[in-house]
Design a protein around this motif. Structure first.
Motif, PDB file in Angstrom:
ATOM      1  N   ILE A 200       0.824  -1.216   0.000  1.00 25.27           N
ATOM      2  CA  ILE A 200       0.000   0.000   0.000  1.00 25.27           C
ATOM      3  C   ILE A 200       0.861   1.270   0.000  1.00 25.27           C
ATOM      4  O   ILE A 200       0.325   2.364   0.140  1.00 25.27           O
ATOM      5  CB  ILE A 200      -0.943   0.027   1.219  1.00 25.27           C
ATOM      6  CG1 ILE A 200      -0.126   0.099   2.520  1.00 25.27           C
ATOM      7  CG2 ILE A 200      -1.871  -1.174   1.205  1.00 25.27           C
ATOM      8  CD1 ILE A 200      -0.969   0.431   3.729  1.00 25.27           C
ATOM      9  N   ARG A 201       2.177   1.100  -0.167  1.00 27.59           N
ATOM     10  CA  ARG A 201       3.082   2.252  -0.048  1.00 27.59           C
ATOM     11  C   ARG A 201       2.729   3.358  -1.045  1.00 27.59           C
ATOM     12  O   ARG A 201       2.529   4.514  -0.657  1.00 27.59           O
ATOM     13  CB  ARG A 201       4.517   1.780  -0.245  1.00 27.59           C
ATOM     14  CG  ARG A 201       5.533   2.911  -0.226  1.00 27.59           C
ATOM     15  CD  ARG A 201       6.890   2.368  -0.607  1.00 27.59           C
ATOM     16  NE  ARG A 201       7.596   1.848   0.549  1.00 27.59           N
ATOM     17  CZ  ARG A 201       8.653   1.028   0.472  1.00 27.59           C
ATOM     18  NH1 ARG A 201       9.069   0.608  -0.721  1.00 27.59           N
ATOM     19  NH2 ARG A 201       9.273   0.629   1.556  1.00 27.59           N
ATOM     20  N   LEU A 202       2.661   3.021  -2.313  1.00 31.08           N
ATOM     21  CA  LEU A 202       2.380   4.042  -3.321  1.00 31.08           C
ATOM     22  C   LEU A 202       0.979   4.614  -3.166  1.00 31.08           C
ATOM     23  O   LEU A 202       0.769   5.813  -3.352  1.00 31.08           O
ATOM     24  CB  LEU A 202       2.559   3.470  -4.728  1.00 31.08           C
ATOM     25  CG  LEU A 202       4.003   3.290  -5.196  1.00 31.08           C
ATOM     26  CD1 LEU A 202       4.039   2.696  -6.596  1.00 31.08           C
ATOM     27  CD2 LEU A 202       4.740   4.631  -5.195  1.00 31.08           C
ATOM     28  N   ARG A 203       0.026   3.778  -2.811  1.00 33.86           N
ATOM     29  CA  ARG A 203      -1.337   4.265  -2.611  1.00 33.86           C
ATOM     30  C   ARG A 203      -1.379   5.254  -1.449  1.00 33.86           C
ATOM     31  O   ARG A 203      -2.021   6.308  -1.531  1.00 33.86           O
ATOM     32  CB  ARG A 203      -2.291   3.099  -2.343  1.00 33.86           C
ATOM     33  CG  ARG A 203      -3.754   3.525  -2.210  1.00 33.86           C
ATOM     34  CD  ARG A 203      -4.627   2.304  -1.915  1.00 33.86           C
ATOM     35  NE  ARG A 203      -4.599   1.368  -3.029  1.00 33.86           N
ATOM     36  CZ  ARG A 203      -5.402   1.461  -4.084  1.00 33.86           C
ATOM     37  NH1 ARG A 203      -6.284   2.439  -4.170  1.00 33.86           N
ATOM     38  NH2 ARG A 203      -5.337   0.559  -5.038  1.00 33.86           N
ATOM     39  N   ALA A 204      -0.682   4.910  -0.363  1.00 33.96           N
ATOM     40  CA  ALA A 204      -0.668   5.803   0.802  1.00 33.96           C
ATOM     41  C   ALA A 204       0.003   7.131   0.471  1.00 33.96           C
ATOM     42  O   ALA A 204      -0.482   8.196   0.871  1.00 33.96           O
ATOM     43  CB  ALA A 204       0.058   5.117   1.963  1.00 33.96           C
ATOM     44  N   SER A 206       0.201   8.426  -2.473  1.00 32.92           N
ATOM     45  CA  SER A 206      -0.653   9.114  -3.431  1.00 32.92           C
ATOM     46  C   SER A 206      -1.812   9.825  -2.744  1.00 32.92           C
ATOM     47  O   SER A 206      -2.406  10.747  -3.314  1.00 32.92           O
ATOM     48  CB  SER A 206      -1.212   8.119  -4.460  1.00 32.92           C
ATOM     49  OG  SER A 206      -0.163   7.538  -5.210  1.00 32.92           O
ATOM     50  N   ILE A 207      -2.146   9.391  -1.547  1.00 33.69           N
ATOM     51  CA  ILE A 207      -3.188  10.067  -0.769  1.00 33.69           C
ATOM     52  C   ILE A 207      -2.577  11.171   0.086  1.00 33.69           C
ATOM     53  O   ILE A 207      -3.106  12.288   0.177  1.00 33.69           O
ATOM     54  CB  ILE A 207      -3.937   9.054   0.122  1.00 33.69           C
ATOM     55  CG1 ILE A 207      -4.700   8.057  -0.763  1.00 33.69           C
ATOM     56  CG2 ILE A 207      -4.881   9.760   1.079  1.00 33.69           C
ATOM     57  CD1 ILE A 207      -5.313   6.902   0.000  1.00 33.69           C
ATOM     58  N   TRP A 249       0.094  10.666  -9.433  1.00 32.59           N
ATOM     59  CA  TRP A 249      -1.188  10.505 -10.111  1.00 32.59           C
ATOM     60  C   TRP A 249      -1.045  10.618 -11.630  1.00 32.59           C
ATOM     61  O   TRP A 249      -2.021  10.926 -12.334  1.00 32.59           O
ATOM     62  CB  TRP A 249      -2.176  11.567  -9.611  1.00 32.59           C
ATOM     63  CG  TRP A 249      -2.694  11.268  -8.245  1.00 32.59           C
ATOM     64  CD1 TRP A 249      -2.107  11.589  -7.056  1.00 32.59           C
ATOM     65  CD2 TRP A 249      -3.896  10.563  -7.916  1.00 32.59           C
ATOM     66  NE1 TRP A 249      -2.869  11.144  -6.006  1.00 32.59           N
ATOM     67  CE2 TRP A 249      -3.970  10.504  -6.501  1.00 32.59           C
ATOM     68  CE3 TRP A 249      -4.910   9.984  -8.674  1.00 32.59           C
ATOM     69  CZ2 TRP A 249      -5.029   9.886  -5.842  1.00 32.59           C
ATOM     70  CZ3 TRP A 249      -5.961   9.371  -8.005  1.00 32.59           C
ATOM     71  CH2 TRP A 249      -6.019   9.325  -6.611  1.00 32.59           C
TER      72      TRP A 249
END
Length: 386
Positions: A200-204, A206-207, A249
């Motif tokens: 979840i590193r990139l998702r986190a 990215s948020i 993004w």
């Protein structure tokens, strides 16, 4: 009577999806070197007015837009830095390699610049006896702070430029470097904190990046529009986070010439009011820079073969301009711009060729050696613990 045959209905062709930033943000086929050099020379132009003690009205952009050309150029630096540095970290996936790449981009060139300016140029200009100049704690403090970029930098050297319009300022451009260094470290720290959850590193990130960018956007808009307190560094941090967000993004960011022209048109229309211009400016600058970096093709891309001299221009221009203003009082503005640009570009080209490019070539070796030392240390600790 035969019935008239109806024309066959044209089969709908599937429309090609709009190009996305991710399709462009690969490889080195871009105009970032040119953009950064133009930004560095824009800082030089803006500082020429200040170095000569001319009224701010001589700086067209500040007089009409409420932002100096130097401010906007520095924002361009932070947008490009946020975008490219985020890409460097994500693509490397290795904090050690990332930090070595960043350190070798910043420190070797600035150390050489400090040696040349603090121990060669400034002693030739100081009004103090040389023994007093070298013995002064102010000299030592300036060198150490600017060489480490930790805890801010210093701007004055004893007895140098004390009668100039920019009173005592020896290299006023360096103020942005500690900010940029801290942002590199924060980005690396975020990557390390999320190491326990790589899925979840990139998702986190990215948020987190756009949330942080929005927080700083609110802060600077409140300050600019309603007089709330804010720091000049806040705008630079926002621009860095904006660039970082657009990289993270990039699969969702459209890239079309129409967007480029629309951004330019909005900036032009809003320029009739300083506050309106600022709002449009902070929202549109990052997409505008990225469109200019990737959309223009052809001969302009050949500029990349010249290397990246922008950093050398940025760190050498200010003391060169102050020296010219000191040696030639009353120098015309156009002469200051042309002469300081010519000297600075020559020095910057030498810095890139002799220092910066060679230092960057070592980043892989340094990162590998550090990783080996780190792993060896862990192995020894594990061996002792058995």
């Amino acid at each position: 009577m035969t019935a008239r045959r109806r024309p066959a209905r044209a089969v709908d062709q599937p429309s090609r999806p709009a190009a996305r930033l991710s399709e462009y943000a690969v490889g080195r086929d871009n105009n970032f070197n040119l953009i950064r050099l133009v930004a560095a020379l824009s800082v030089l132009f803006s500082h020429s007015v200040a170095a000569l003690g001319l009224p701010s009205s001589r700086e067209f952009f500040f007089d009409h837009l409420g932002l100096s050309l130097a401010e906007m150029a520095v924002d361009v630096f932070f947008v490009t830095s946020g975008f490219l540095v985020a890409g460097s970290l994500v693509n490397r996936g290795d904090v050690i390699a990332f930090l070595w790449a960043r350190a070798l981009r910043i420190y070797p060139a600035i150390w050489v610049m400090l040696i040349l300016t603090v121990f060669v140029l400034a002693p030739a200009l100081t009004t103090l006896p040389l023994a007093d100049y070298f013995a002064s704690p102010k000299t030592h403090d300036y060198f150490v702070k600017c060489a480490t970029l930790i805890g801010g930098v210093r701007y004055s050297l004893p007895g140098v430029f004390e009668t100039m319009p920019l009173h005592g300022e020896f290299n006023g451009s360096l103020w942005t470097l500690p900010i940029e260094l801290r942002l590199y470290c924060y980005l690396a720290a975020g990557w390390l904190v999320l190491a326990a959850a790589p899925a979840i590193r990139l998702r986190a990130m990215s948020i987190a990046a756009p949330i942080a960018a929005c927080a700083f956007l609110v802060l600077i808009l409140r300050g600019r529009l309603f007089g709330a307190p804010f720091n000049a560094a806040d705008t630079r941090i926002f621009m860095f986070l904006y660039g970082t967000t657009l990289y993270l993004w990039r699969d969702k960011v459209p890239m079309r010439p129409a967007i480029l022209f629309a951004a330019l048109a909005c900036l032009l229309i809003s320029s009739v009011n300083e506050q309106a211009f600022f709002v449009v400016y902070v929202v549109s600058l990052a997409p505008l820079v990225l469109h200019l970096a990737y959309l223009p093709k052809g001969r302009v891309l050949a500029f990349n073969e010249w290397g990246d001299c922008s950093y050398g221009v940025y760190i050498y221009a200010f003391p060169i301009q102050q020296t010219l203003a000191f040696l030639f009082p009353g120098m015309p503005l156009i002469a200051m711009i042309l002469v300081s640009a010519a000297i600075t570009l020559g020095v910057a080209a030498l810095s890139w060729t002799l220092i910066e490019r060679r230092a960057l070539a070592l980043k892989g070796d340094f990162a590998a050696a550090t990783s080996r030392a780190f792993n060896l240390g862990l192995a020894k600790i594990a061996g002792v613990g058995r």
